[in-house]
Enzyme design. Structure first.
Site, PDB file in Angstrom:
ATOM      1  N   TYR A 182       0.834  -1.203   0.000  1.00 25.49           N
ATOM      2  CA  TYR A 182       0.000   0.000   0.000  1.00 25.49           C
ATOM      3  C   TYR A 182       0.870   1.256   0.000  1.00 25.49           C
ATOM      4  O   TYR A 182       0.618   2.202  -0.758  1.00 25.49           O
ATOM      5  CB  TYR A 182      -0.917  -0.001   1.227  1.00 25.49           C
ATOM      6  CG  TYR A 182      -1.937  -1.111   1.227  1.00 25.49           C
ATOM      7  CD1 TYR A 182      -3.135  -0.980   0.541  1.00 25.49           C
ATOM      8  CD2 TYR A 182      -1.708  -2.292   1.935  1.00 25.49           C
ATOM      9  CE1 TYR A 182      -4.079  -2.003   0.542  1.00 25.49           C
ATOM     10  CE2 TYR A 182      -2.646  -3.320   1.946  1.00 25.49           C
ATOM     11  CZ  TYR A 182      -3.822  -3.170   1.240  1.00 25.49           C
ATOM     12  OH  TYR A 182      -4.750  -4.187   1.243  1.00 25.49           O
ATOM     13  N   ASN A 205     -12.604   0.196  -5.841  1.00 21.58           N
ATOM     14  CA  ASN A 205     -12.303  -0.266  -7.198  1.00 21.58           C
ATOM     15  C   ASN A 205     -13.554  -0.827  -7.877  1.00 21.58           C
ATOM     16  O   ASN A 205     -14.094  -1.841  -7.442  1.00 21.58           O
ATOM     17  CB  ASN A 205     -11.222  -1.355  -7.129  1.00 21.58           C
ATOM     18  CG  ASN A 205     -10.815  -1.885  -8.488  1.00 21.58           C
ATOM     19  OD1 ASN A 205     -11.180  -1.333  -9.523  1.00 21.58           O
ATOM     20  ND2 ASN A 205     -10.045  -2.967  -8.489  1.00 21.58           N
ATOM     21  N   CYS A 213      -6.615  -5.204  -7.714  1.00 19.97           N
ATOM     22  CA  CYS A 213      -6.402  -4.793  -6.329  1.00 19.97           C
ATOM     23  C   CYS A 213      -6.031  -5.972  -5.431  1.00 19.97           C
ATOM     24  O   CYS A 213      -5.520  -5.772  -4.323  1.00 19.97           O
ATOM     25  CB  CYS A 213      -7.628  -4.063  -5.792  1.00 19.97           C
ATOM     26  SG  CYS A 213      -9.182  -4.870  -6.145  1.00 19.97           S
ATOM     27  N   HIS A 214      -6.238  -7.206  -5.909  1.00 16.39           N
ATOM     28  CA  HIS A 214      -5.801  -8.366  -5.125  1.00 16.39           C
ATOM     29  C   HIS A 214      -4.284  -8.447  -5.029  1.00 16.39           C
ATOM     30  O   HIS A 214      -3.757  -9.165  -4.178  1.00 16.39           O
ATOM     31  CB  HIS A 214      -6.357  -9.662  -5.727  1.00 16.39           C
ATOM     32  CG  HIS A 214      -5.963  -9.904  -7.152  1.00 16.39           C
ATOM     33  ND1 HIS A 214      -6.625  -9.324  -8.217  1.00 16.39           N
ATOM     34  CD2 HIS A 214      -4.972 -10.671  -7.696  1.00 16.39           C
ATOM     35  CE1 HIS A 214      -6.058  -9.723  -9.351  1.00 16.39           C
ATOM     36  NE2 HIS A 214      -5.059 -10.536  -9.054  1.00 16.39           N
ATOM     37  N   GLU A 240      -2.156 -16.826  -9.648  1.00 13.14           N
ATOM     38  CA  GLU A 240      -1.037 -16.125 -10.266  1.00 13.14           C
ATOM     39  C   GLU A 240       0.315 -16.604  -9.747  1.00 13.14           C
ATOM     40  O   GLU A 240       1.354 -16.046 -10.121  1.00 13.14           O
ATOM     41  CB  GLU A 240      -1.192 -14.613 -10.055  1.00 13.14           C
ATOM     42  CG  GLU A 240      -2.458 -14.061 -10.714  1.00 13.14           C
ATOM     43  CD  GLU A 240      -2.549 -12.542 -10.647  1.00 13.14           C
ATOM     44  OE1 GLU A 240      -1.547 -11.900 -10.269  1.00 13.14           O
ATOM     45  OE2 GLU A 240      -3.620 -12.006 -10.977  1.00 13.14           O
TER      46      GLU A 240
END
Length: 248
Positions: A182, A205, A213-214, A240
């Protein structure tokens, strides 16, 4: 079946994704929302490995992704977008409605099943349907591991000011398989110390998954918050390769 929502549902303001709730930096207040002319838009709900997703698109691009889009939440989302965009959605073709009740992907021959590189709005298809179809196909490939970068056009009109600036930086410069803190994201947009405000931006979002945003986590190694729920965030990070896949 078809549905979509305004920015309040997006990632879920009740669960801001950052370390704590905060206002946008005082020197960069959120711009007041300007009155807009009514714009054509369309929507659909599709199933996914993280539950039903409501997708909404305008003639400019994909505008909204809503998690956990059951019937009630979808109806709320559609009502909000109708008010926000100034008009009711375009009616969905029968084939699109059928696809919304099945798994990812649209039937062959559907107005939204044209090739990804076909001209926007070609063949009389409304541009919003073309963008919606592109989003569905790309999400399907993302969830199977075949796609690592979204190219569907995005409509950023549902978010303004600092939040939009942070989310655009995230979308453009935090690629698949990586994470950012962040505080680091605040530094990147020129507001050092605004980590909490970045968390609020993640919570606002309107395009989660596509605007990732993950991938924003705590600098100390914690996973951070997530409007779609922490289990959803863990699933996306595991997909991912950032977290290990769950054993069962």
């Amino acid at each position: 079946m078809t549905i979509s929502e305004g920015p309040a549902i997006s990632e879920g303001p009740a669960k801001a994704a950052g370390p704590a709730n905060a206002e946008a930096p005082a020197d960069r207040p959120e711009a007041p929302e300007a009155r807009r002319e009514a714009r054509a838009w369309c929507w659909s709900v599709v199933d996914s490995p993280i539950g039903p997703l409501l997708l909404a698109a305008t003639d400019q691009g994909l505008a909204q992704v809503v998690f956990h889009a059951d019937e009630a939440r979808a109806a709320e989302a559609v009502a909000r977008l109708t008010a926000r965009l100034g008009t009711a959605p375009e009616p969905a073709p029968a084939s699109l409605a059928a696809a919304a009740d099945s798994s990812f992907g649209f039937p062959a021959g559907s107005p939204v099943a044209s090739p990804a590189d076909s001209p926007v709005g070609s063949g009389g298809t409304p541009p919003c349907l073309t963008h919606l179809g592109s989003a569905v196909r790309q999400l399907e490939r993302y969830f199977t591991g075949a796609l690592t970068e979204f190219t569907v056009p995005l409509d950023w009109s549902l978010i303004t000011g600092f939040n939009r600036r942070v989310l655009r930086e995230l979308a453009e410069h935090v690629p698949y398989g990586t994470v950012v803190g962040y505080g680091d994201l605040a530094d990147r947009v020129g507001d050092p110390g605004a980590a909490r405000a970045v968390g609020v931006a993640m919570g606002s979002n309107p395009l989660p998954v596509v605007v990732p945003c993950h991938r924003v986590v705590e600098s100390g190694g914690g996973i951070g918050g997530f409007g779609g729920g922490l289990e959803t965030k863990r699933t996306l990070l595991a997909l991912e390769g950032i977290l290990p896949q769950p054993l069962f």
